[in-house]
Design an enzyme around this catalytic site. Sequence first.
Site, PDB file in Angstrom:
ATOM      1  N   GLU A  39    -104.220  12.530 -80.203  1.00 30.41           N
ATOM      2  CA  GLU A  39    -102.925  12.361 -79.545  1.00 30.41           C
ATOM      3  C   GLU A  39    -102.721  10.925 -79.074  1.00 30.41           C
ATOM      4  O   GLU A  39    -101.625  10.365 -79.221  1.00 30.41           O
ATOM      5  CB  GLU A  39    -102.813  13.329 -78.366  1.00 30.41           C
ATOM      6  CG  GLU A  39    -101.465  13.265 -77.655  1.00 30.41           C
ATOM      7  CD  GLU A  39    -101.332  14.325 -76.582  1.00 30.41           C
ATOM      8  OE1 GLU A  39    -101.107  15.491 -76.942  1.00 30.41           O
ATOM      9  OE2 GLU A  39    -101.464  13.996 -75.391  1.00 30.41           O
ATOM     10  N   ARG A  42     -72.888 -10.636 -79.834  1.00 30.19           N
ATOM     11  CA  ARG A  42     -72.276 -10.765 -78.509  1.00 30.19           C
ATOM     12  C   ARG A  42     -72.063 -12.238 -78.155  1.00 30.19           C
ATOM     13  O   ARG A  42     -73.004 -13.033 -78.198  1.00 30.19           O
ATOM     14  CB  ARG A  42     -73.179 -10.103 -77.470  1.00 30.19           C
ATOM     15  CG  ARG A  42     -72.804 -10.330 -76.024  1.00 30.19           C
ATOM     16  CD  ARG A  42     -71.534  -9.652 -75.632  1.00 30.19           C
ATOM     17  NE  ARG A  42     -71.343  -9.686 -74.184  1.00 30.19           N
ATOM     18  CZ  ARG A  42     -70.207  -9.385 -73.583  1.00 30.19           C
ATOM     19  NH1 ARG A  42     -69.153  -9.012 -74.300  1.00 30.19           N
ATOM     20  NH2 ARG A  42     -70.115  -9.415 -72.268  1.00 30.19           N
TER      21      ARG A  42
END
Length: 388
Positions: free
Chosen positions: A241, A267
């Site tokens: 995991e 932007r």
Amino acid sequence: MDFDFSAETEEMRGMVTRFAHRELAAPAEFDAEDFRRRWSRAGRQGLVGSSLPAAYGGSGLDALTCAAMMEALGLSCTDVGFAFSVAAHLFAAATPIAEFGTEEQKKRWLPALGSGERIAAHCITEPEAGSDALRLRTRAVREGDTYRITGSKCFTTNSPVADVFVVQAATDPGGGFFGLSTFLVEAGTPGLTVGRRYDKIGLRGSPMADVHFDGCLVPDTHLLGAEGSGVAVFSCSMKWERICLFAVYLGAMKRVLDSTVAHVREREQFGTPVGGFQAVSHRVVDMMARHESARLLLYKAAKGLADGADDEVAPALAKIAVSEAAVQIGLDAIQLRGALGVLDGEAESLLRDALPARIFSGTNEIQKNNVARALGLGTRRRATGGSR
């Protein structure tokens, strides 16, 4: 050192990316029926059984290739919670069955878990036993050819939708590393109940709840591994995991990093793209460096696991690096978007989904303790870290 994936692995990653874009879009709110629908499709794609042996219906992939698949899933599935559930099912629950199960157990459970027909949950954490996983209060008492399990678990991923629970319980309270055992408990077993699904800050697409065992009788044929081998089973699940699940975050970080670069290119402020401002460009470079550094550590750990290395340090360092990078990249992505960053979108979603990553699979502080112990520093007592 070869940092390139094989042609076969690249092809599989491409298939995962196209599939996730097409099939794994999540509804605005969690819906159990929709979750099952997407899970079945992920099963047919081979995602929920990728590490399981081919003899039992899995794909038989090693840890390195599994990490590559999970990274592709995190890159292309905007519902990081769903990807997290897939990884938790596979690496924390199904893989230990493949590693420690008897032939009968593997034939009984693995085909359905690998195909997406059934979902697994790993029950370890308790209210008084998170990082100190050896202090479990859940008890399993032998009664002839059965065990009676009594106790409660919390923060159990997939529990509201699970069909089988991999349960850690004390068979010898106070017995230390040999006092815990692991059991396979099917949903619907008398005495097993699942609480209400948590409302979480992040990973909202992954269902989680408490699980209660009220004198739950389980046949001894459902004991996973030998009695007293619970820590070994748990350590196996955490090793997989801490590497392969966290590859999901590598993909999610890359997705947000790419969209952030696109944003600062487009932007404009004061008549020029904000990406041209040194403060902005340097922050983007820092984001890239964090992501690349974490990625290298994770794939080093994945290669070690694939090669059979018995190494506790590499998975711990990878877990720390990936989780900390994900949080910081989420913060940076929000900052670079300005007011847009606090609206519902990729940047704030990454931050919310990343915050729990510093806690589950053993907190980052516990991981540092484990690494320090391996270096011969600090406390001698082993800190397993079970909060997930």
